[in-house]
Write an enzyme that holds these catalytic residues in place. Structure first.
Site: not given
Ligand code: MRU
Length: 346
Positions: A98, A200, A241, A252
């Site tokens: 990813r 999520q 991220d 996200k």
């Molecule tokens: O696609 P995901 O579920 O991996 O995305 C997660 C997020 O966007 C979280 O907000 C981010 O990784 C921070 S997690 C502490």
């Protein structure tokens, strides 16, 4: 060593090392089933990250750190080949899973550097990865303390996606702040947005707050504007991220809309993340790679062919000017900018 047994809300560990491999809580199956998968190869780990068995930037980074142990085991078993080449090739495979969570690349690049001085790479990398995990949990606990310190009594928060224990080593970043604030009795109301399309918020944030006995109210993503208009939200609290050196962040999809809405309605925005989420080389967000996931994740199955298509970017960029505070384990940065971010390096 962290003293997690003293914490009131700390019950979930999504990533651990078990016998000779990684044990991952399969997040695709929550909240219906609590299933753990054993991951014993770098190929299987790369696929597990891609398929979102493990997800959330810090958790992906921790899984990658343990993935370096698997990479060393595999490279050593390949006696005919040079260890470093075999090791790096396997880290490349994990890196290709990813693109947006910088924690993944920070963990893998650190592994590439530290392995150079190791005499017994498997044992020493296991020690190093275990420390990476423990440091993450400790960072979250510290983030929780700093973040909760920003709230007044009776604060109403909205969190997006899942930036909780499931997305980290444990405790969580945004949910770490919420856990800490709940412990201090500072919260009046916690809203969690569904977070389409992977849900999520609905599936994971609700599950983990329920596990810890913390009350939470689900909202459809599209109702956030109306809630803010009615004056029902004081803070948006999210994870990240990637954080850039000027304070821009990627998180996200939907985070940017919340931040724009927050600005309009005088709501504050908190980004809670460990320093392992910082891209120390990125001056701003223009180099962030936004992951595009398959259209099949959002397009109903009855639409086939080329006429009807779907676009599925799963992250977006929120510029620093829309962020009230960035909270790391080192403290609170108000109105983040390049000068204040640079001070984190000292
Ligand atoms: O696609 P995901 O579920 O991996 O995305 C997660 C997020 O966007 C979280 O907000 C981010 O990784 C921070 S997690 C502490």
């Amino acid at each position: 060593m962290i003293k997690t047994e003293t914490l009131l809300y700390d019950t979930i560990r999504p990533v651990s090392w078990y016998a000779n491999g990684l044990r991952l809580l399969d997040q695709r199956q929550l909240p219906s089933k609590e299933v753990y998968l054993d991951i014993n190869s770098t190929q299987a780990l790369s696929q597990a990250i891609k398929d979102m068995v493990v997800r959330g930037a810090p958790a992906i980074g921790i899984a990658a750190a343990f993935g370096a142990v698997l990479a060393a085991q595999e490279a050593l078993a390949e006696t005919a080949k040079d260890f470093t080449a075999g090791f790096n090739q396997r880290l490349d495979l994990i890196a290709a899973s990813r693109p947006t969570a910088i924690n993944l690349f920070n963990a893998l690049n650190t592994a590439r550097a530290v392995v150079k001085t190791m005499r017994d790479p498997v044992a020493e990398l296991l020690q190093w990865a275990s420390t990476w995990l423990i440091d993450d949990i400790q960072a979250n606990i510290d983030i929780g303390e700093w973040g909760a310190g920003c709230f007044n009594k009776n604060t109403r928060v909205l969190t997006h996606c899942n930036a909780g224990a499931l997305a980290t080593g444990g405790y969580g970043t945004a949910l770490g702040v919420i856990r800490s604030a709940q412990e201090k009795n500072l919260l009046d109301k916690i809203y969690a947005s569904e977070t389409r399309p992977w849900n999520q918020g609905a599936r994971l944030t609700l599950w983990e707050l329920q596990q810890d006995g913390i009350p939470v109210t689900l909202i459809a993503d599209s109702s956030a504007a109306s809630l803010m208009q009615q004056g029902l939200i004081d803070w948006i609290v999210v994870g990240a991220d990637t954080i850039c050196m000027n304070g821009d962040i990627a998180n996200k999809i939907g985070t940017y809309s919340l931040a724009v809405l927050a600005k309009h309605h005088g709501v504050k925005v908190m980004v809670a993340a460990p320093t392992t989420t910082i891209d120390w080389k990125a001056q701003s967000s223009e180099h962030i790679v936004i992951e595009q996931r398959p259209s099949s994740e959002i397009l109903p199955a009855n639409y086939t062919g080329d006429l009807v298509t779907a676009l599925n970017p799963v992250f977006d960029v929120t510029p620093a000017e829309l962020i009230s505070v960035i909270v790391t384990e080192k403290g609170v940065i108000e109105s983040p900018d390049t000068r204040k971010m640079a001070a984190l390096i000292q």
